[in-house]
Write an enzyme that holds these catalytic residues in place. Sequence first.
Site, PDB file in Angstrom:
ATOM      1  CE1 TYR A 174      -5.967 -10.573   4.896  1.00 43.41           C
ATOM      2  CE2 TYR A 174      -6.186 -12.191   6.611  1.00 43.41           C
ATOM      3  CZ  TYR A 174      -6.631 -10.980   5.903  1.00 43.41           C
ATOM      4  OH  TYR A 174      -7.641 -10.470   6.627  1.00 43.41           O
ATOM      5  CE  LYS A 204      -8.470 -12.785   3.599  1.00 40.00           C
ATOM      6  NZ  LYS A 204      -8.757 -11.286   3.042  1.00 40.00           N
TER       7      LYS A 204
HETATM    8  C1  LIG Z   1     -10.570  -5.501   7.070  1.00 41.88           C
HETATM    9  C2  LIG Z   1     -11.486  -6.620   7.012  1.00 41.88           C
HETATM   10  O1  LIG Z   1     -11.856  -7.060   7.773  1.00 41.88           O
HETATM   11  N1  LIG Z   1     -11.837  -7.033   5.735  1.00 41.88           N
HETATM   12  C3  LIG Z   1     -12.489  -8.171   5.334  1.00 41.88           C
HETATM   13  C4  LIG Z   1     -11.732  -8.967   4.501  1.00 41.88           C
HETATM   14  O2  LIG Z   1     -10.494  -8.804   4.052  1.00 41.88           O
HETATM   15  C5  LIG Z   1     -13.899  -7.632   4.299  1.00 41.88           C
HETATM   16  O3  LIG Z   1     -14.568  -8.662   4.112  1.00 41.88           O
HETATM   17  C6  LIG Z   1     -14.555  -6.473   4.706  1.00 41.88           C
HETATM   18  O4  LIG Z   1     -15.124  -6.947   6.193  1.00 41.88           O
HETATM   19  C7  LIG Z   1     -15.713  -6.237   3.904  1.00 41.88           C
HETATM   20  O5  LIG Z   1     -15.029  -5.638   2.808  1.00 41.88           O
HETATM   21  C8  LIG Z   1     -16.362  -4.818   4.560  1.00 41.88           C
HETATM   22  O6  LIG Z   1     -15.562  -3.629   4.405  1.00 41.88           O
HETATM   23  C1  LIG Z   2     -12.030 -10.984   5.436  1.00 37.99           C
HETATM   24  C2  LIG Z   2     -10.830 -11.828   5.834  1.00 37.99           C
HETATM   25  O1  LIG Z   2     -10.129 -12.490   4.801  1.00 37.99           O
HETATM   26  C3  LIG Z   2     -10.375 -12.330   6.989  1.00 37.99           C
HETATM   27  O2  LIG Z   2     -11.211 -12.040   7.874  1.00 37.99           O
HETATM   28  O3  LIG Z   2      -9.295 -12.429   7.393  1.00 37.99           O
END
Ligand SMILES: CC(=O)N[C@H](C=O)[C@@H](O)[C@H](O)[C@H](O)CO
Ligand SMILES: CC(=O)C(=O)O
Length: 351
Positions: A174, A204
């Site tokens: 990740y 990811k």
């Molecule tokens: C930093 C964070 O939480 N990133 C999420 C997943 O990786 C995304 O789903 C964001 O929430 C989304 O892209 C909105 O900026």
């Molecule tokens: C957005 C995402 O992948 C996480 O919540 O870890």
Amino acid sequence: MTTVIYRSENESTEKVNNSSRGAPLTFFSSSMASPKKKLQGLVAATITPMTEHGEINFSVIGQYVDYLVEEQGVKNIFVNGTTGEGLSLSVSERRRVAEEWVTKGRNKLDQVVIHVGALSLKESQELARHAAEIGADGIAVIAPFFLKPWNKDVLINFLKEVAAAAPALPFYYYHIPALTGVKIRAEELLDGIQDKIPTFQGLKFSDTDLLDFGQCVDQNRQRQFAFLFGVDEQLLSALVMGATGAVGSTYNYLGKKTSQMLEAFEQKDFSSALNHQFCIQRFINFVLKLGFGVSQTKAIMTLVSGIPMGPPRPPLQKASGEFIDNAKAKLKSLDFLLSTDLKDGNFESCS
Ligand SMILES: CC(=O)N[C@H](C=O)[C@@H](O)[C@H](O)[C@H](O)CO
Ligand SMILES: CC(=O)C(=O)O
């Protein structure tokens, strides 16, 4: 190596999974104890529901599973990650949350991936072993972010020790440099990673560097890795670059919308795909300007699904009433609310 295995009509051997007979059903890696389907399509990063007193509200997880499957068409989840406040939970809470999702998701969800990253290698290994015991479909790990790995080899060594605690589970790295502060490029990390981590199954990628992401895909074309993009507002660009799926917070409530974009892309209808991406961007751009994070995601999901997600855990603070009102008006105008009684007919041209 990875091979596609087929099951014939009359094969009566051990049941591999519940997919339809005769279809190419799984990607089977010889290094794994059991065959696993490739993780693809949309993966919702689950929220951890909490009570007003800050305890985990296990009682709504069953409903939450049904909502994702029935209302959003999302059948893969990523548990205890950023959105799930995984790093703000105790190890015992993380175990119980993982268990609840696996239990409630049985025969409903396709895959449940558990994030087991932690600052302590021991804790991470414990969570990895636990994920295997409860029958999760994979584990993911972020880079440790307090005492940090300073180069690729050091990071791989840490990840390898975690992966080895669950040798039968697909392992995902990740990559989320903005939050971990570990900026080792994913493309570098992936170079030769399967020699060190035989269960490595994918990435990811939660960053906007599409050069790095593209090179991860380009340099690993022969391998059956999952390339899961994690910046929801830019997913279309990542699809062009070879993303095989996406993990994100917005798929909790914009899963259906985002699937329309994936379908248009698959049909090579790029102008529709772009329209869908722009609609999603209008919403995310709007909330980002108001201040958007896990707290706000909890509030939006409560609003859209009707399932109470509760407040976040400190240091995060509850979203403000003003944020909620504004987000609600925007969701309405984009026609992003599924239930008809919340609509008022004053739409932007997004549906
Ligand atoms: C930093 C964070 O939480 N990133 C999420 C997943 O990786 C995304 O789903 C964001 O929430 C989304 O892209 C909105 O900026
Ligand atoms: C957005 C995402 O992948 C996480 O919540 O870890």
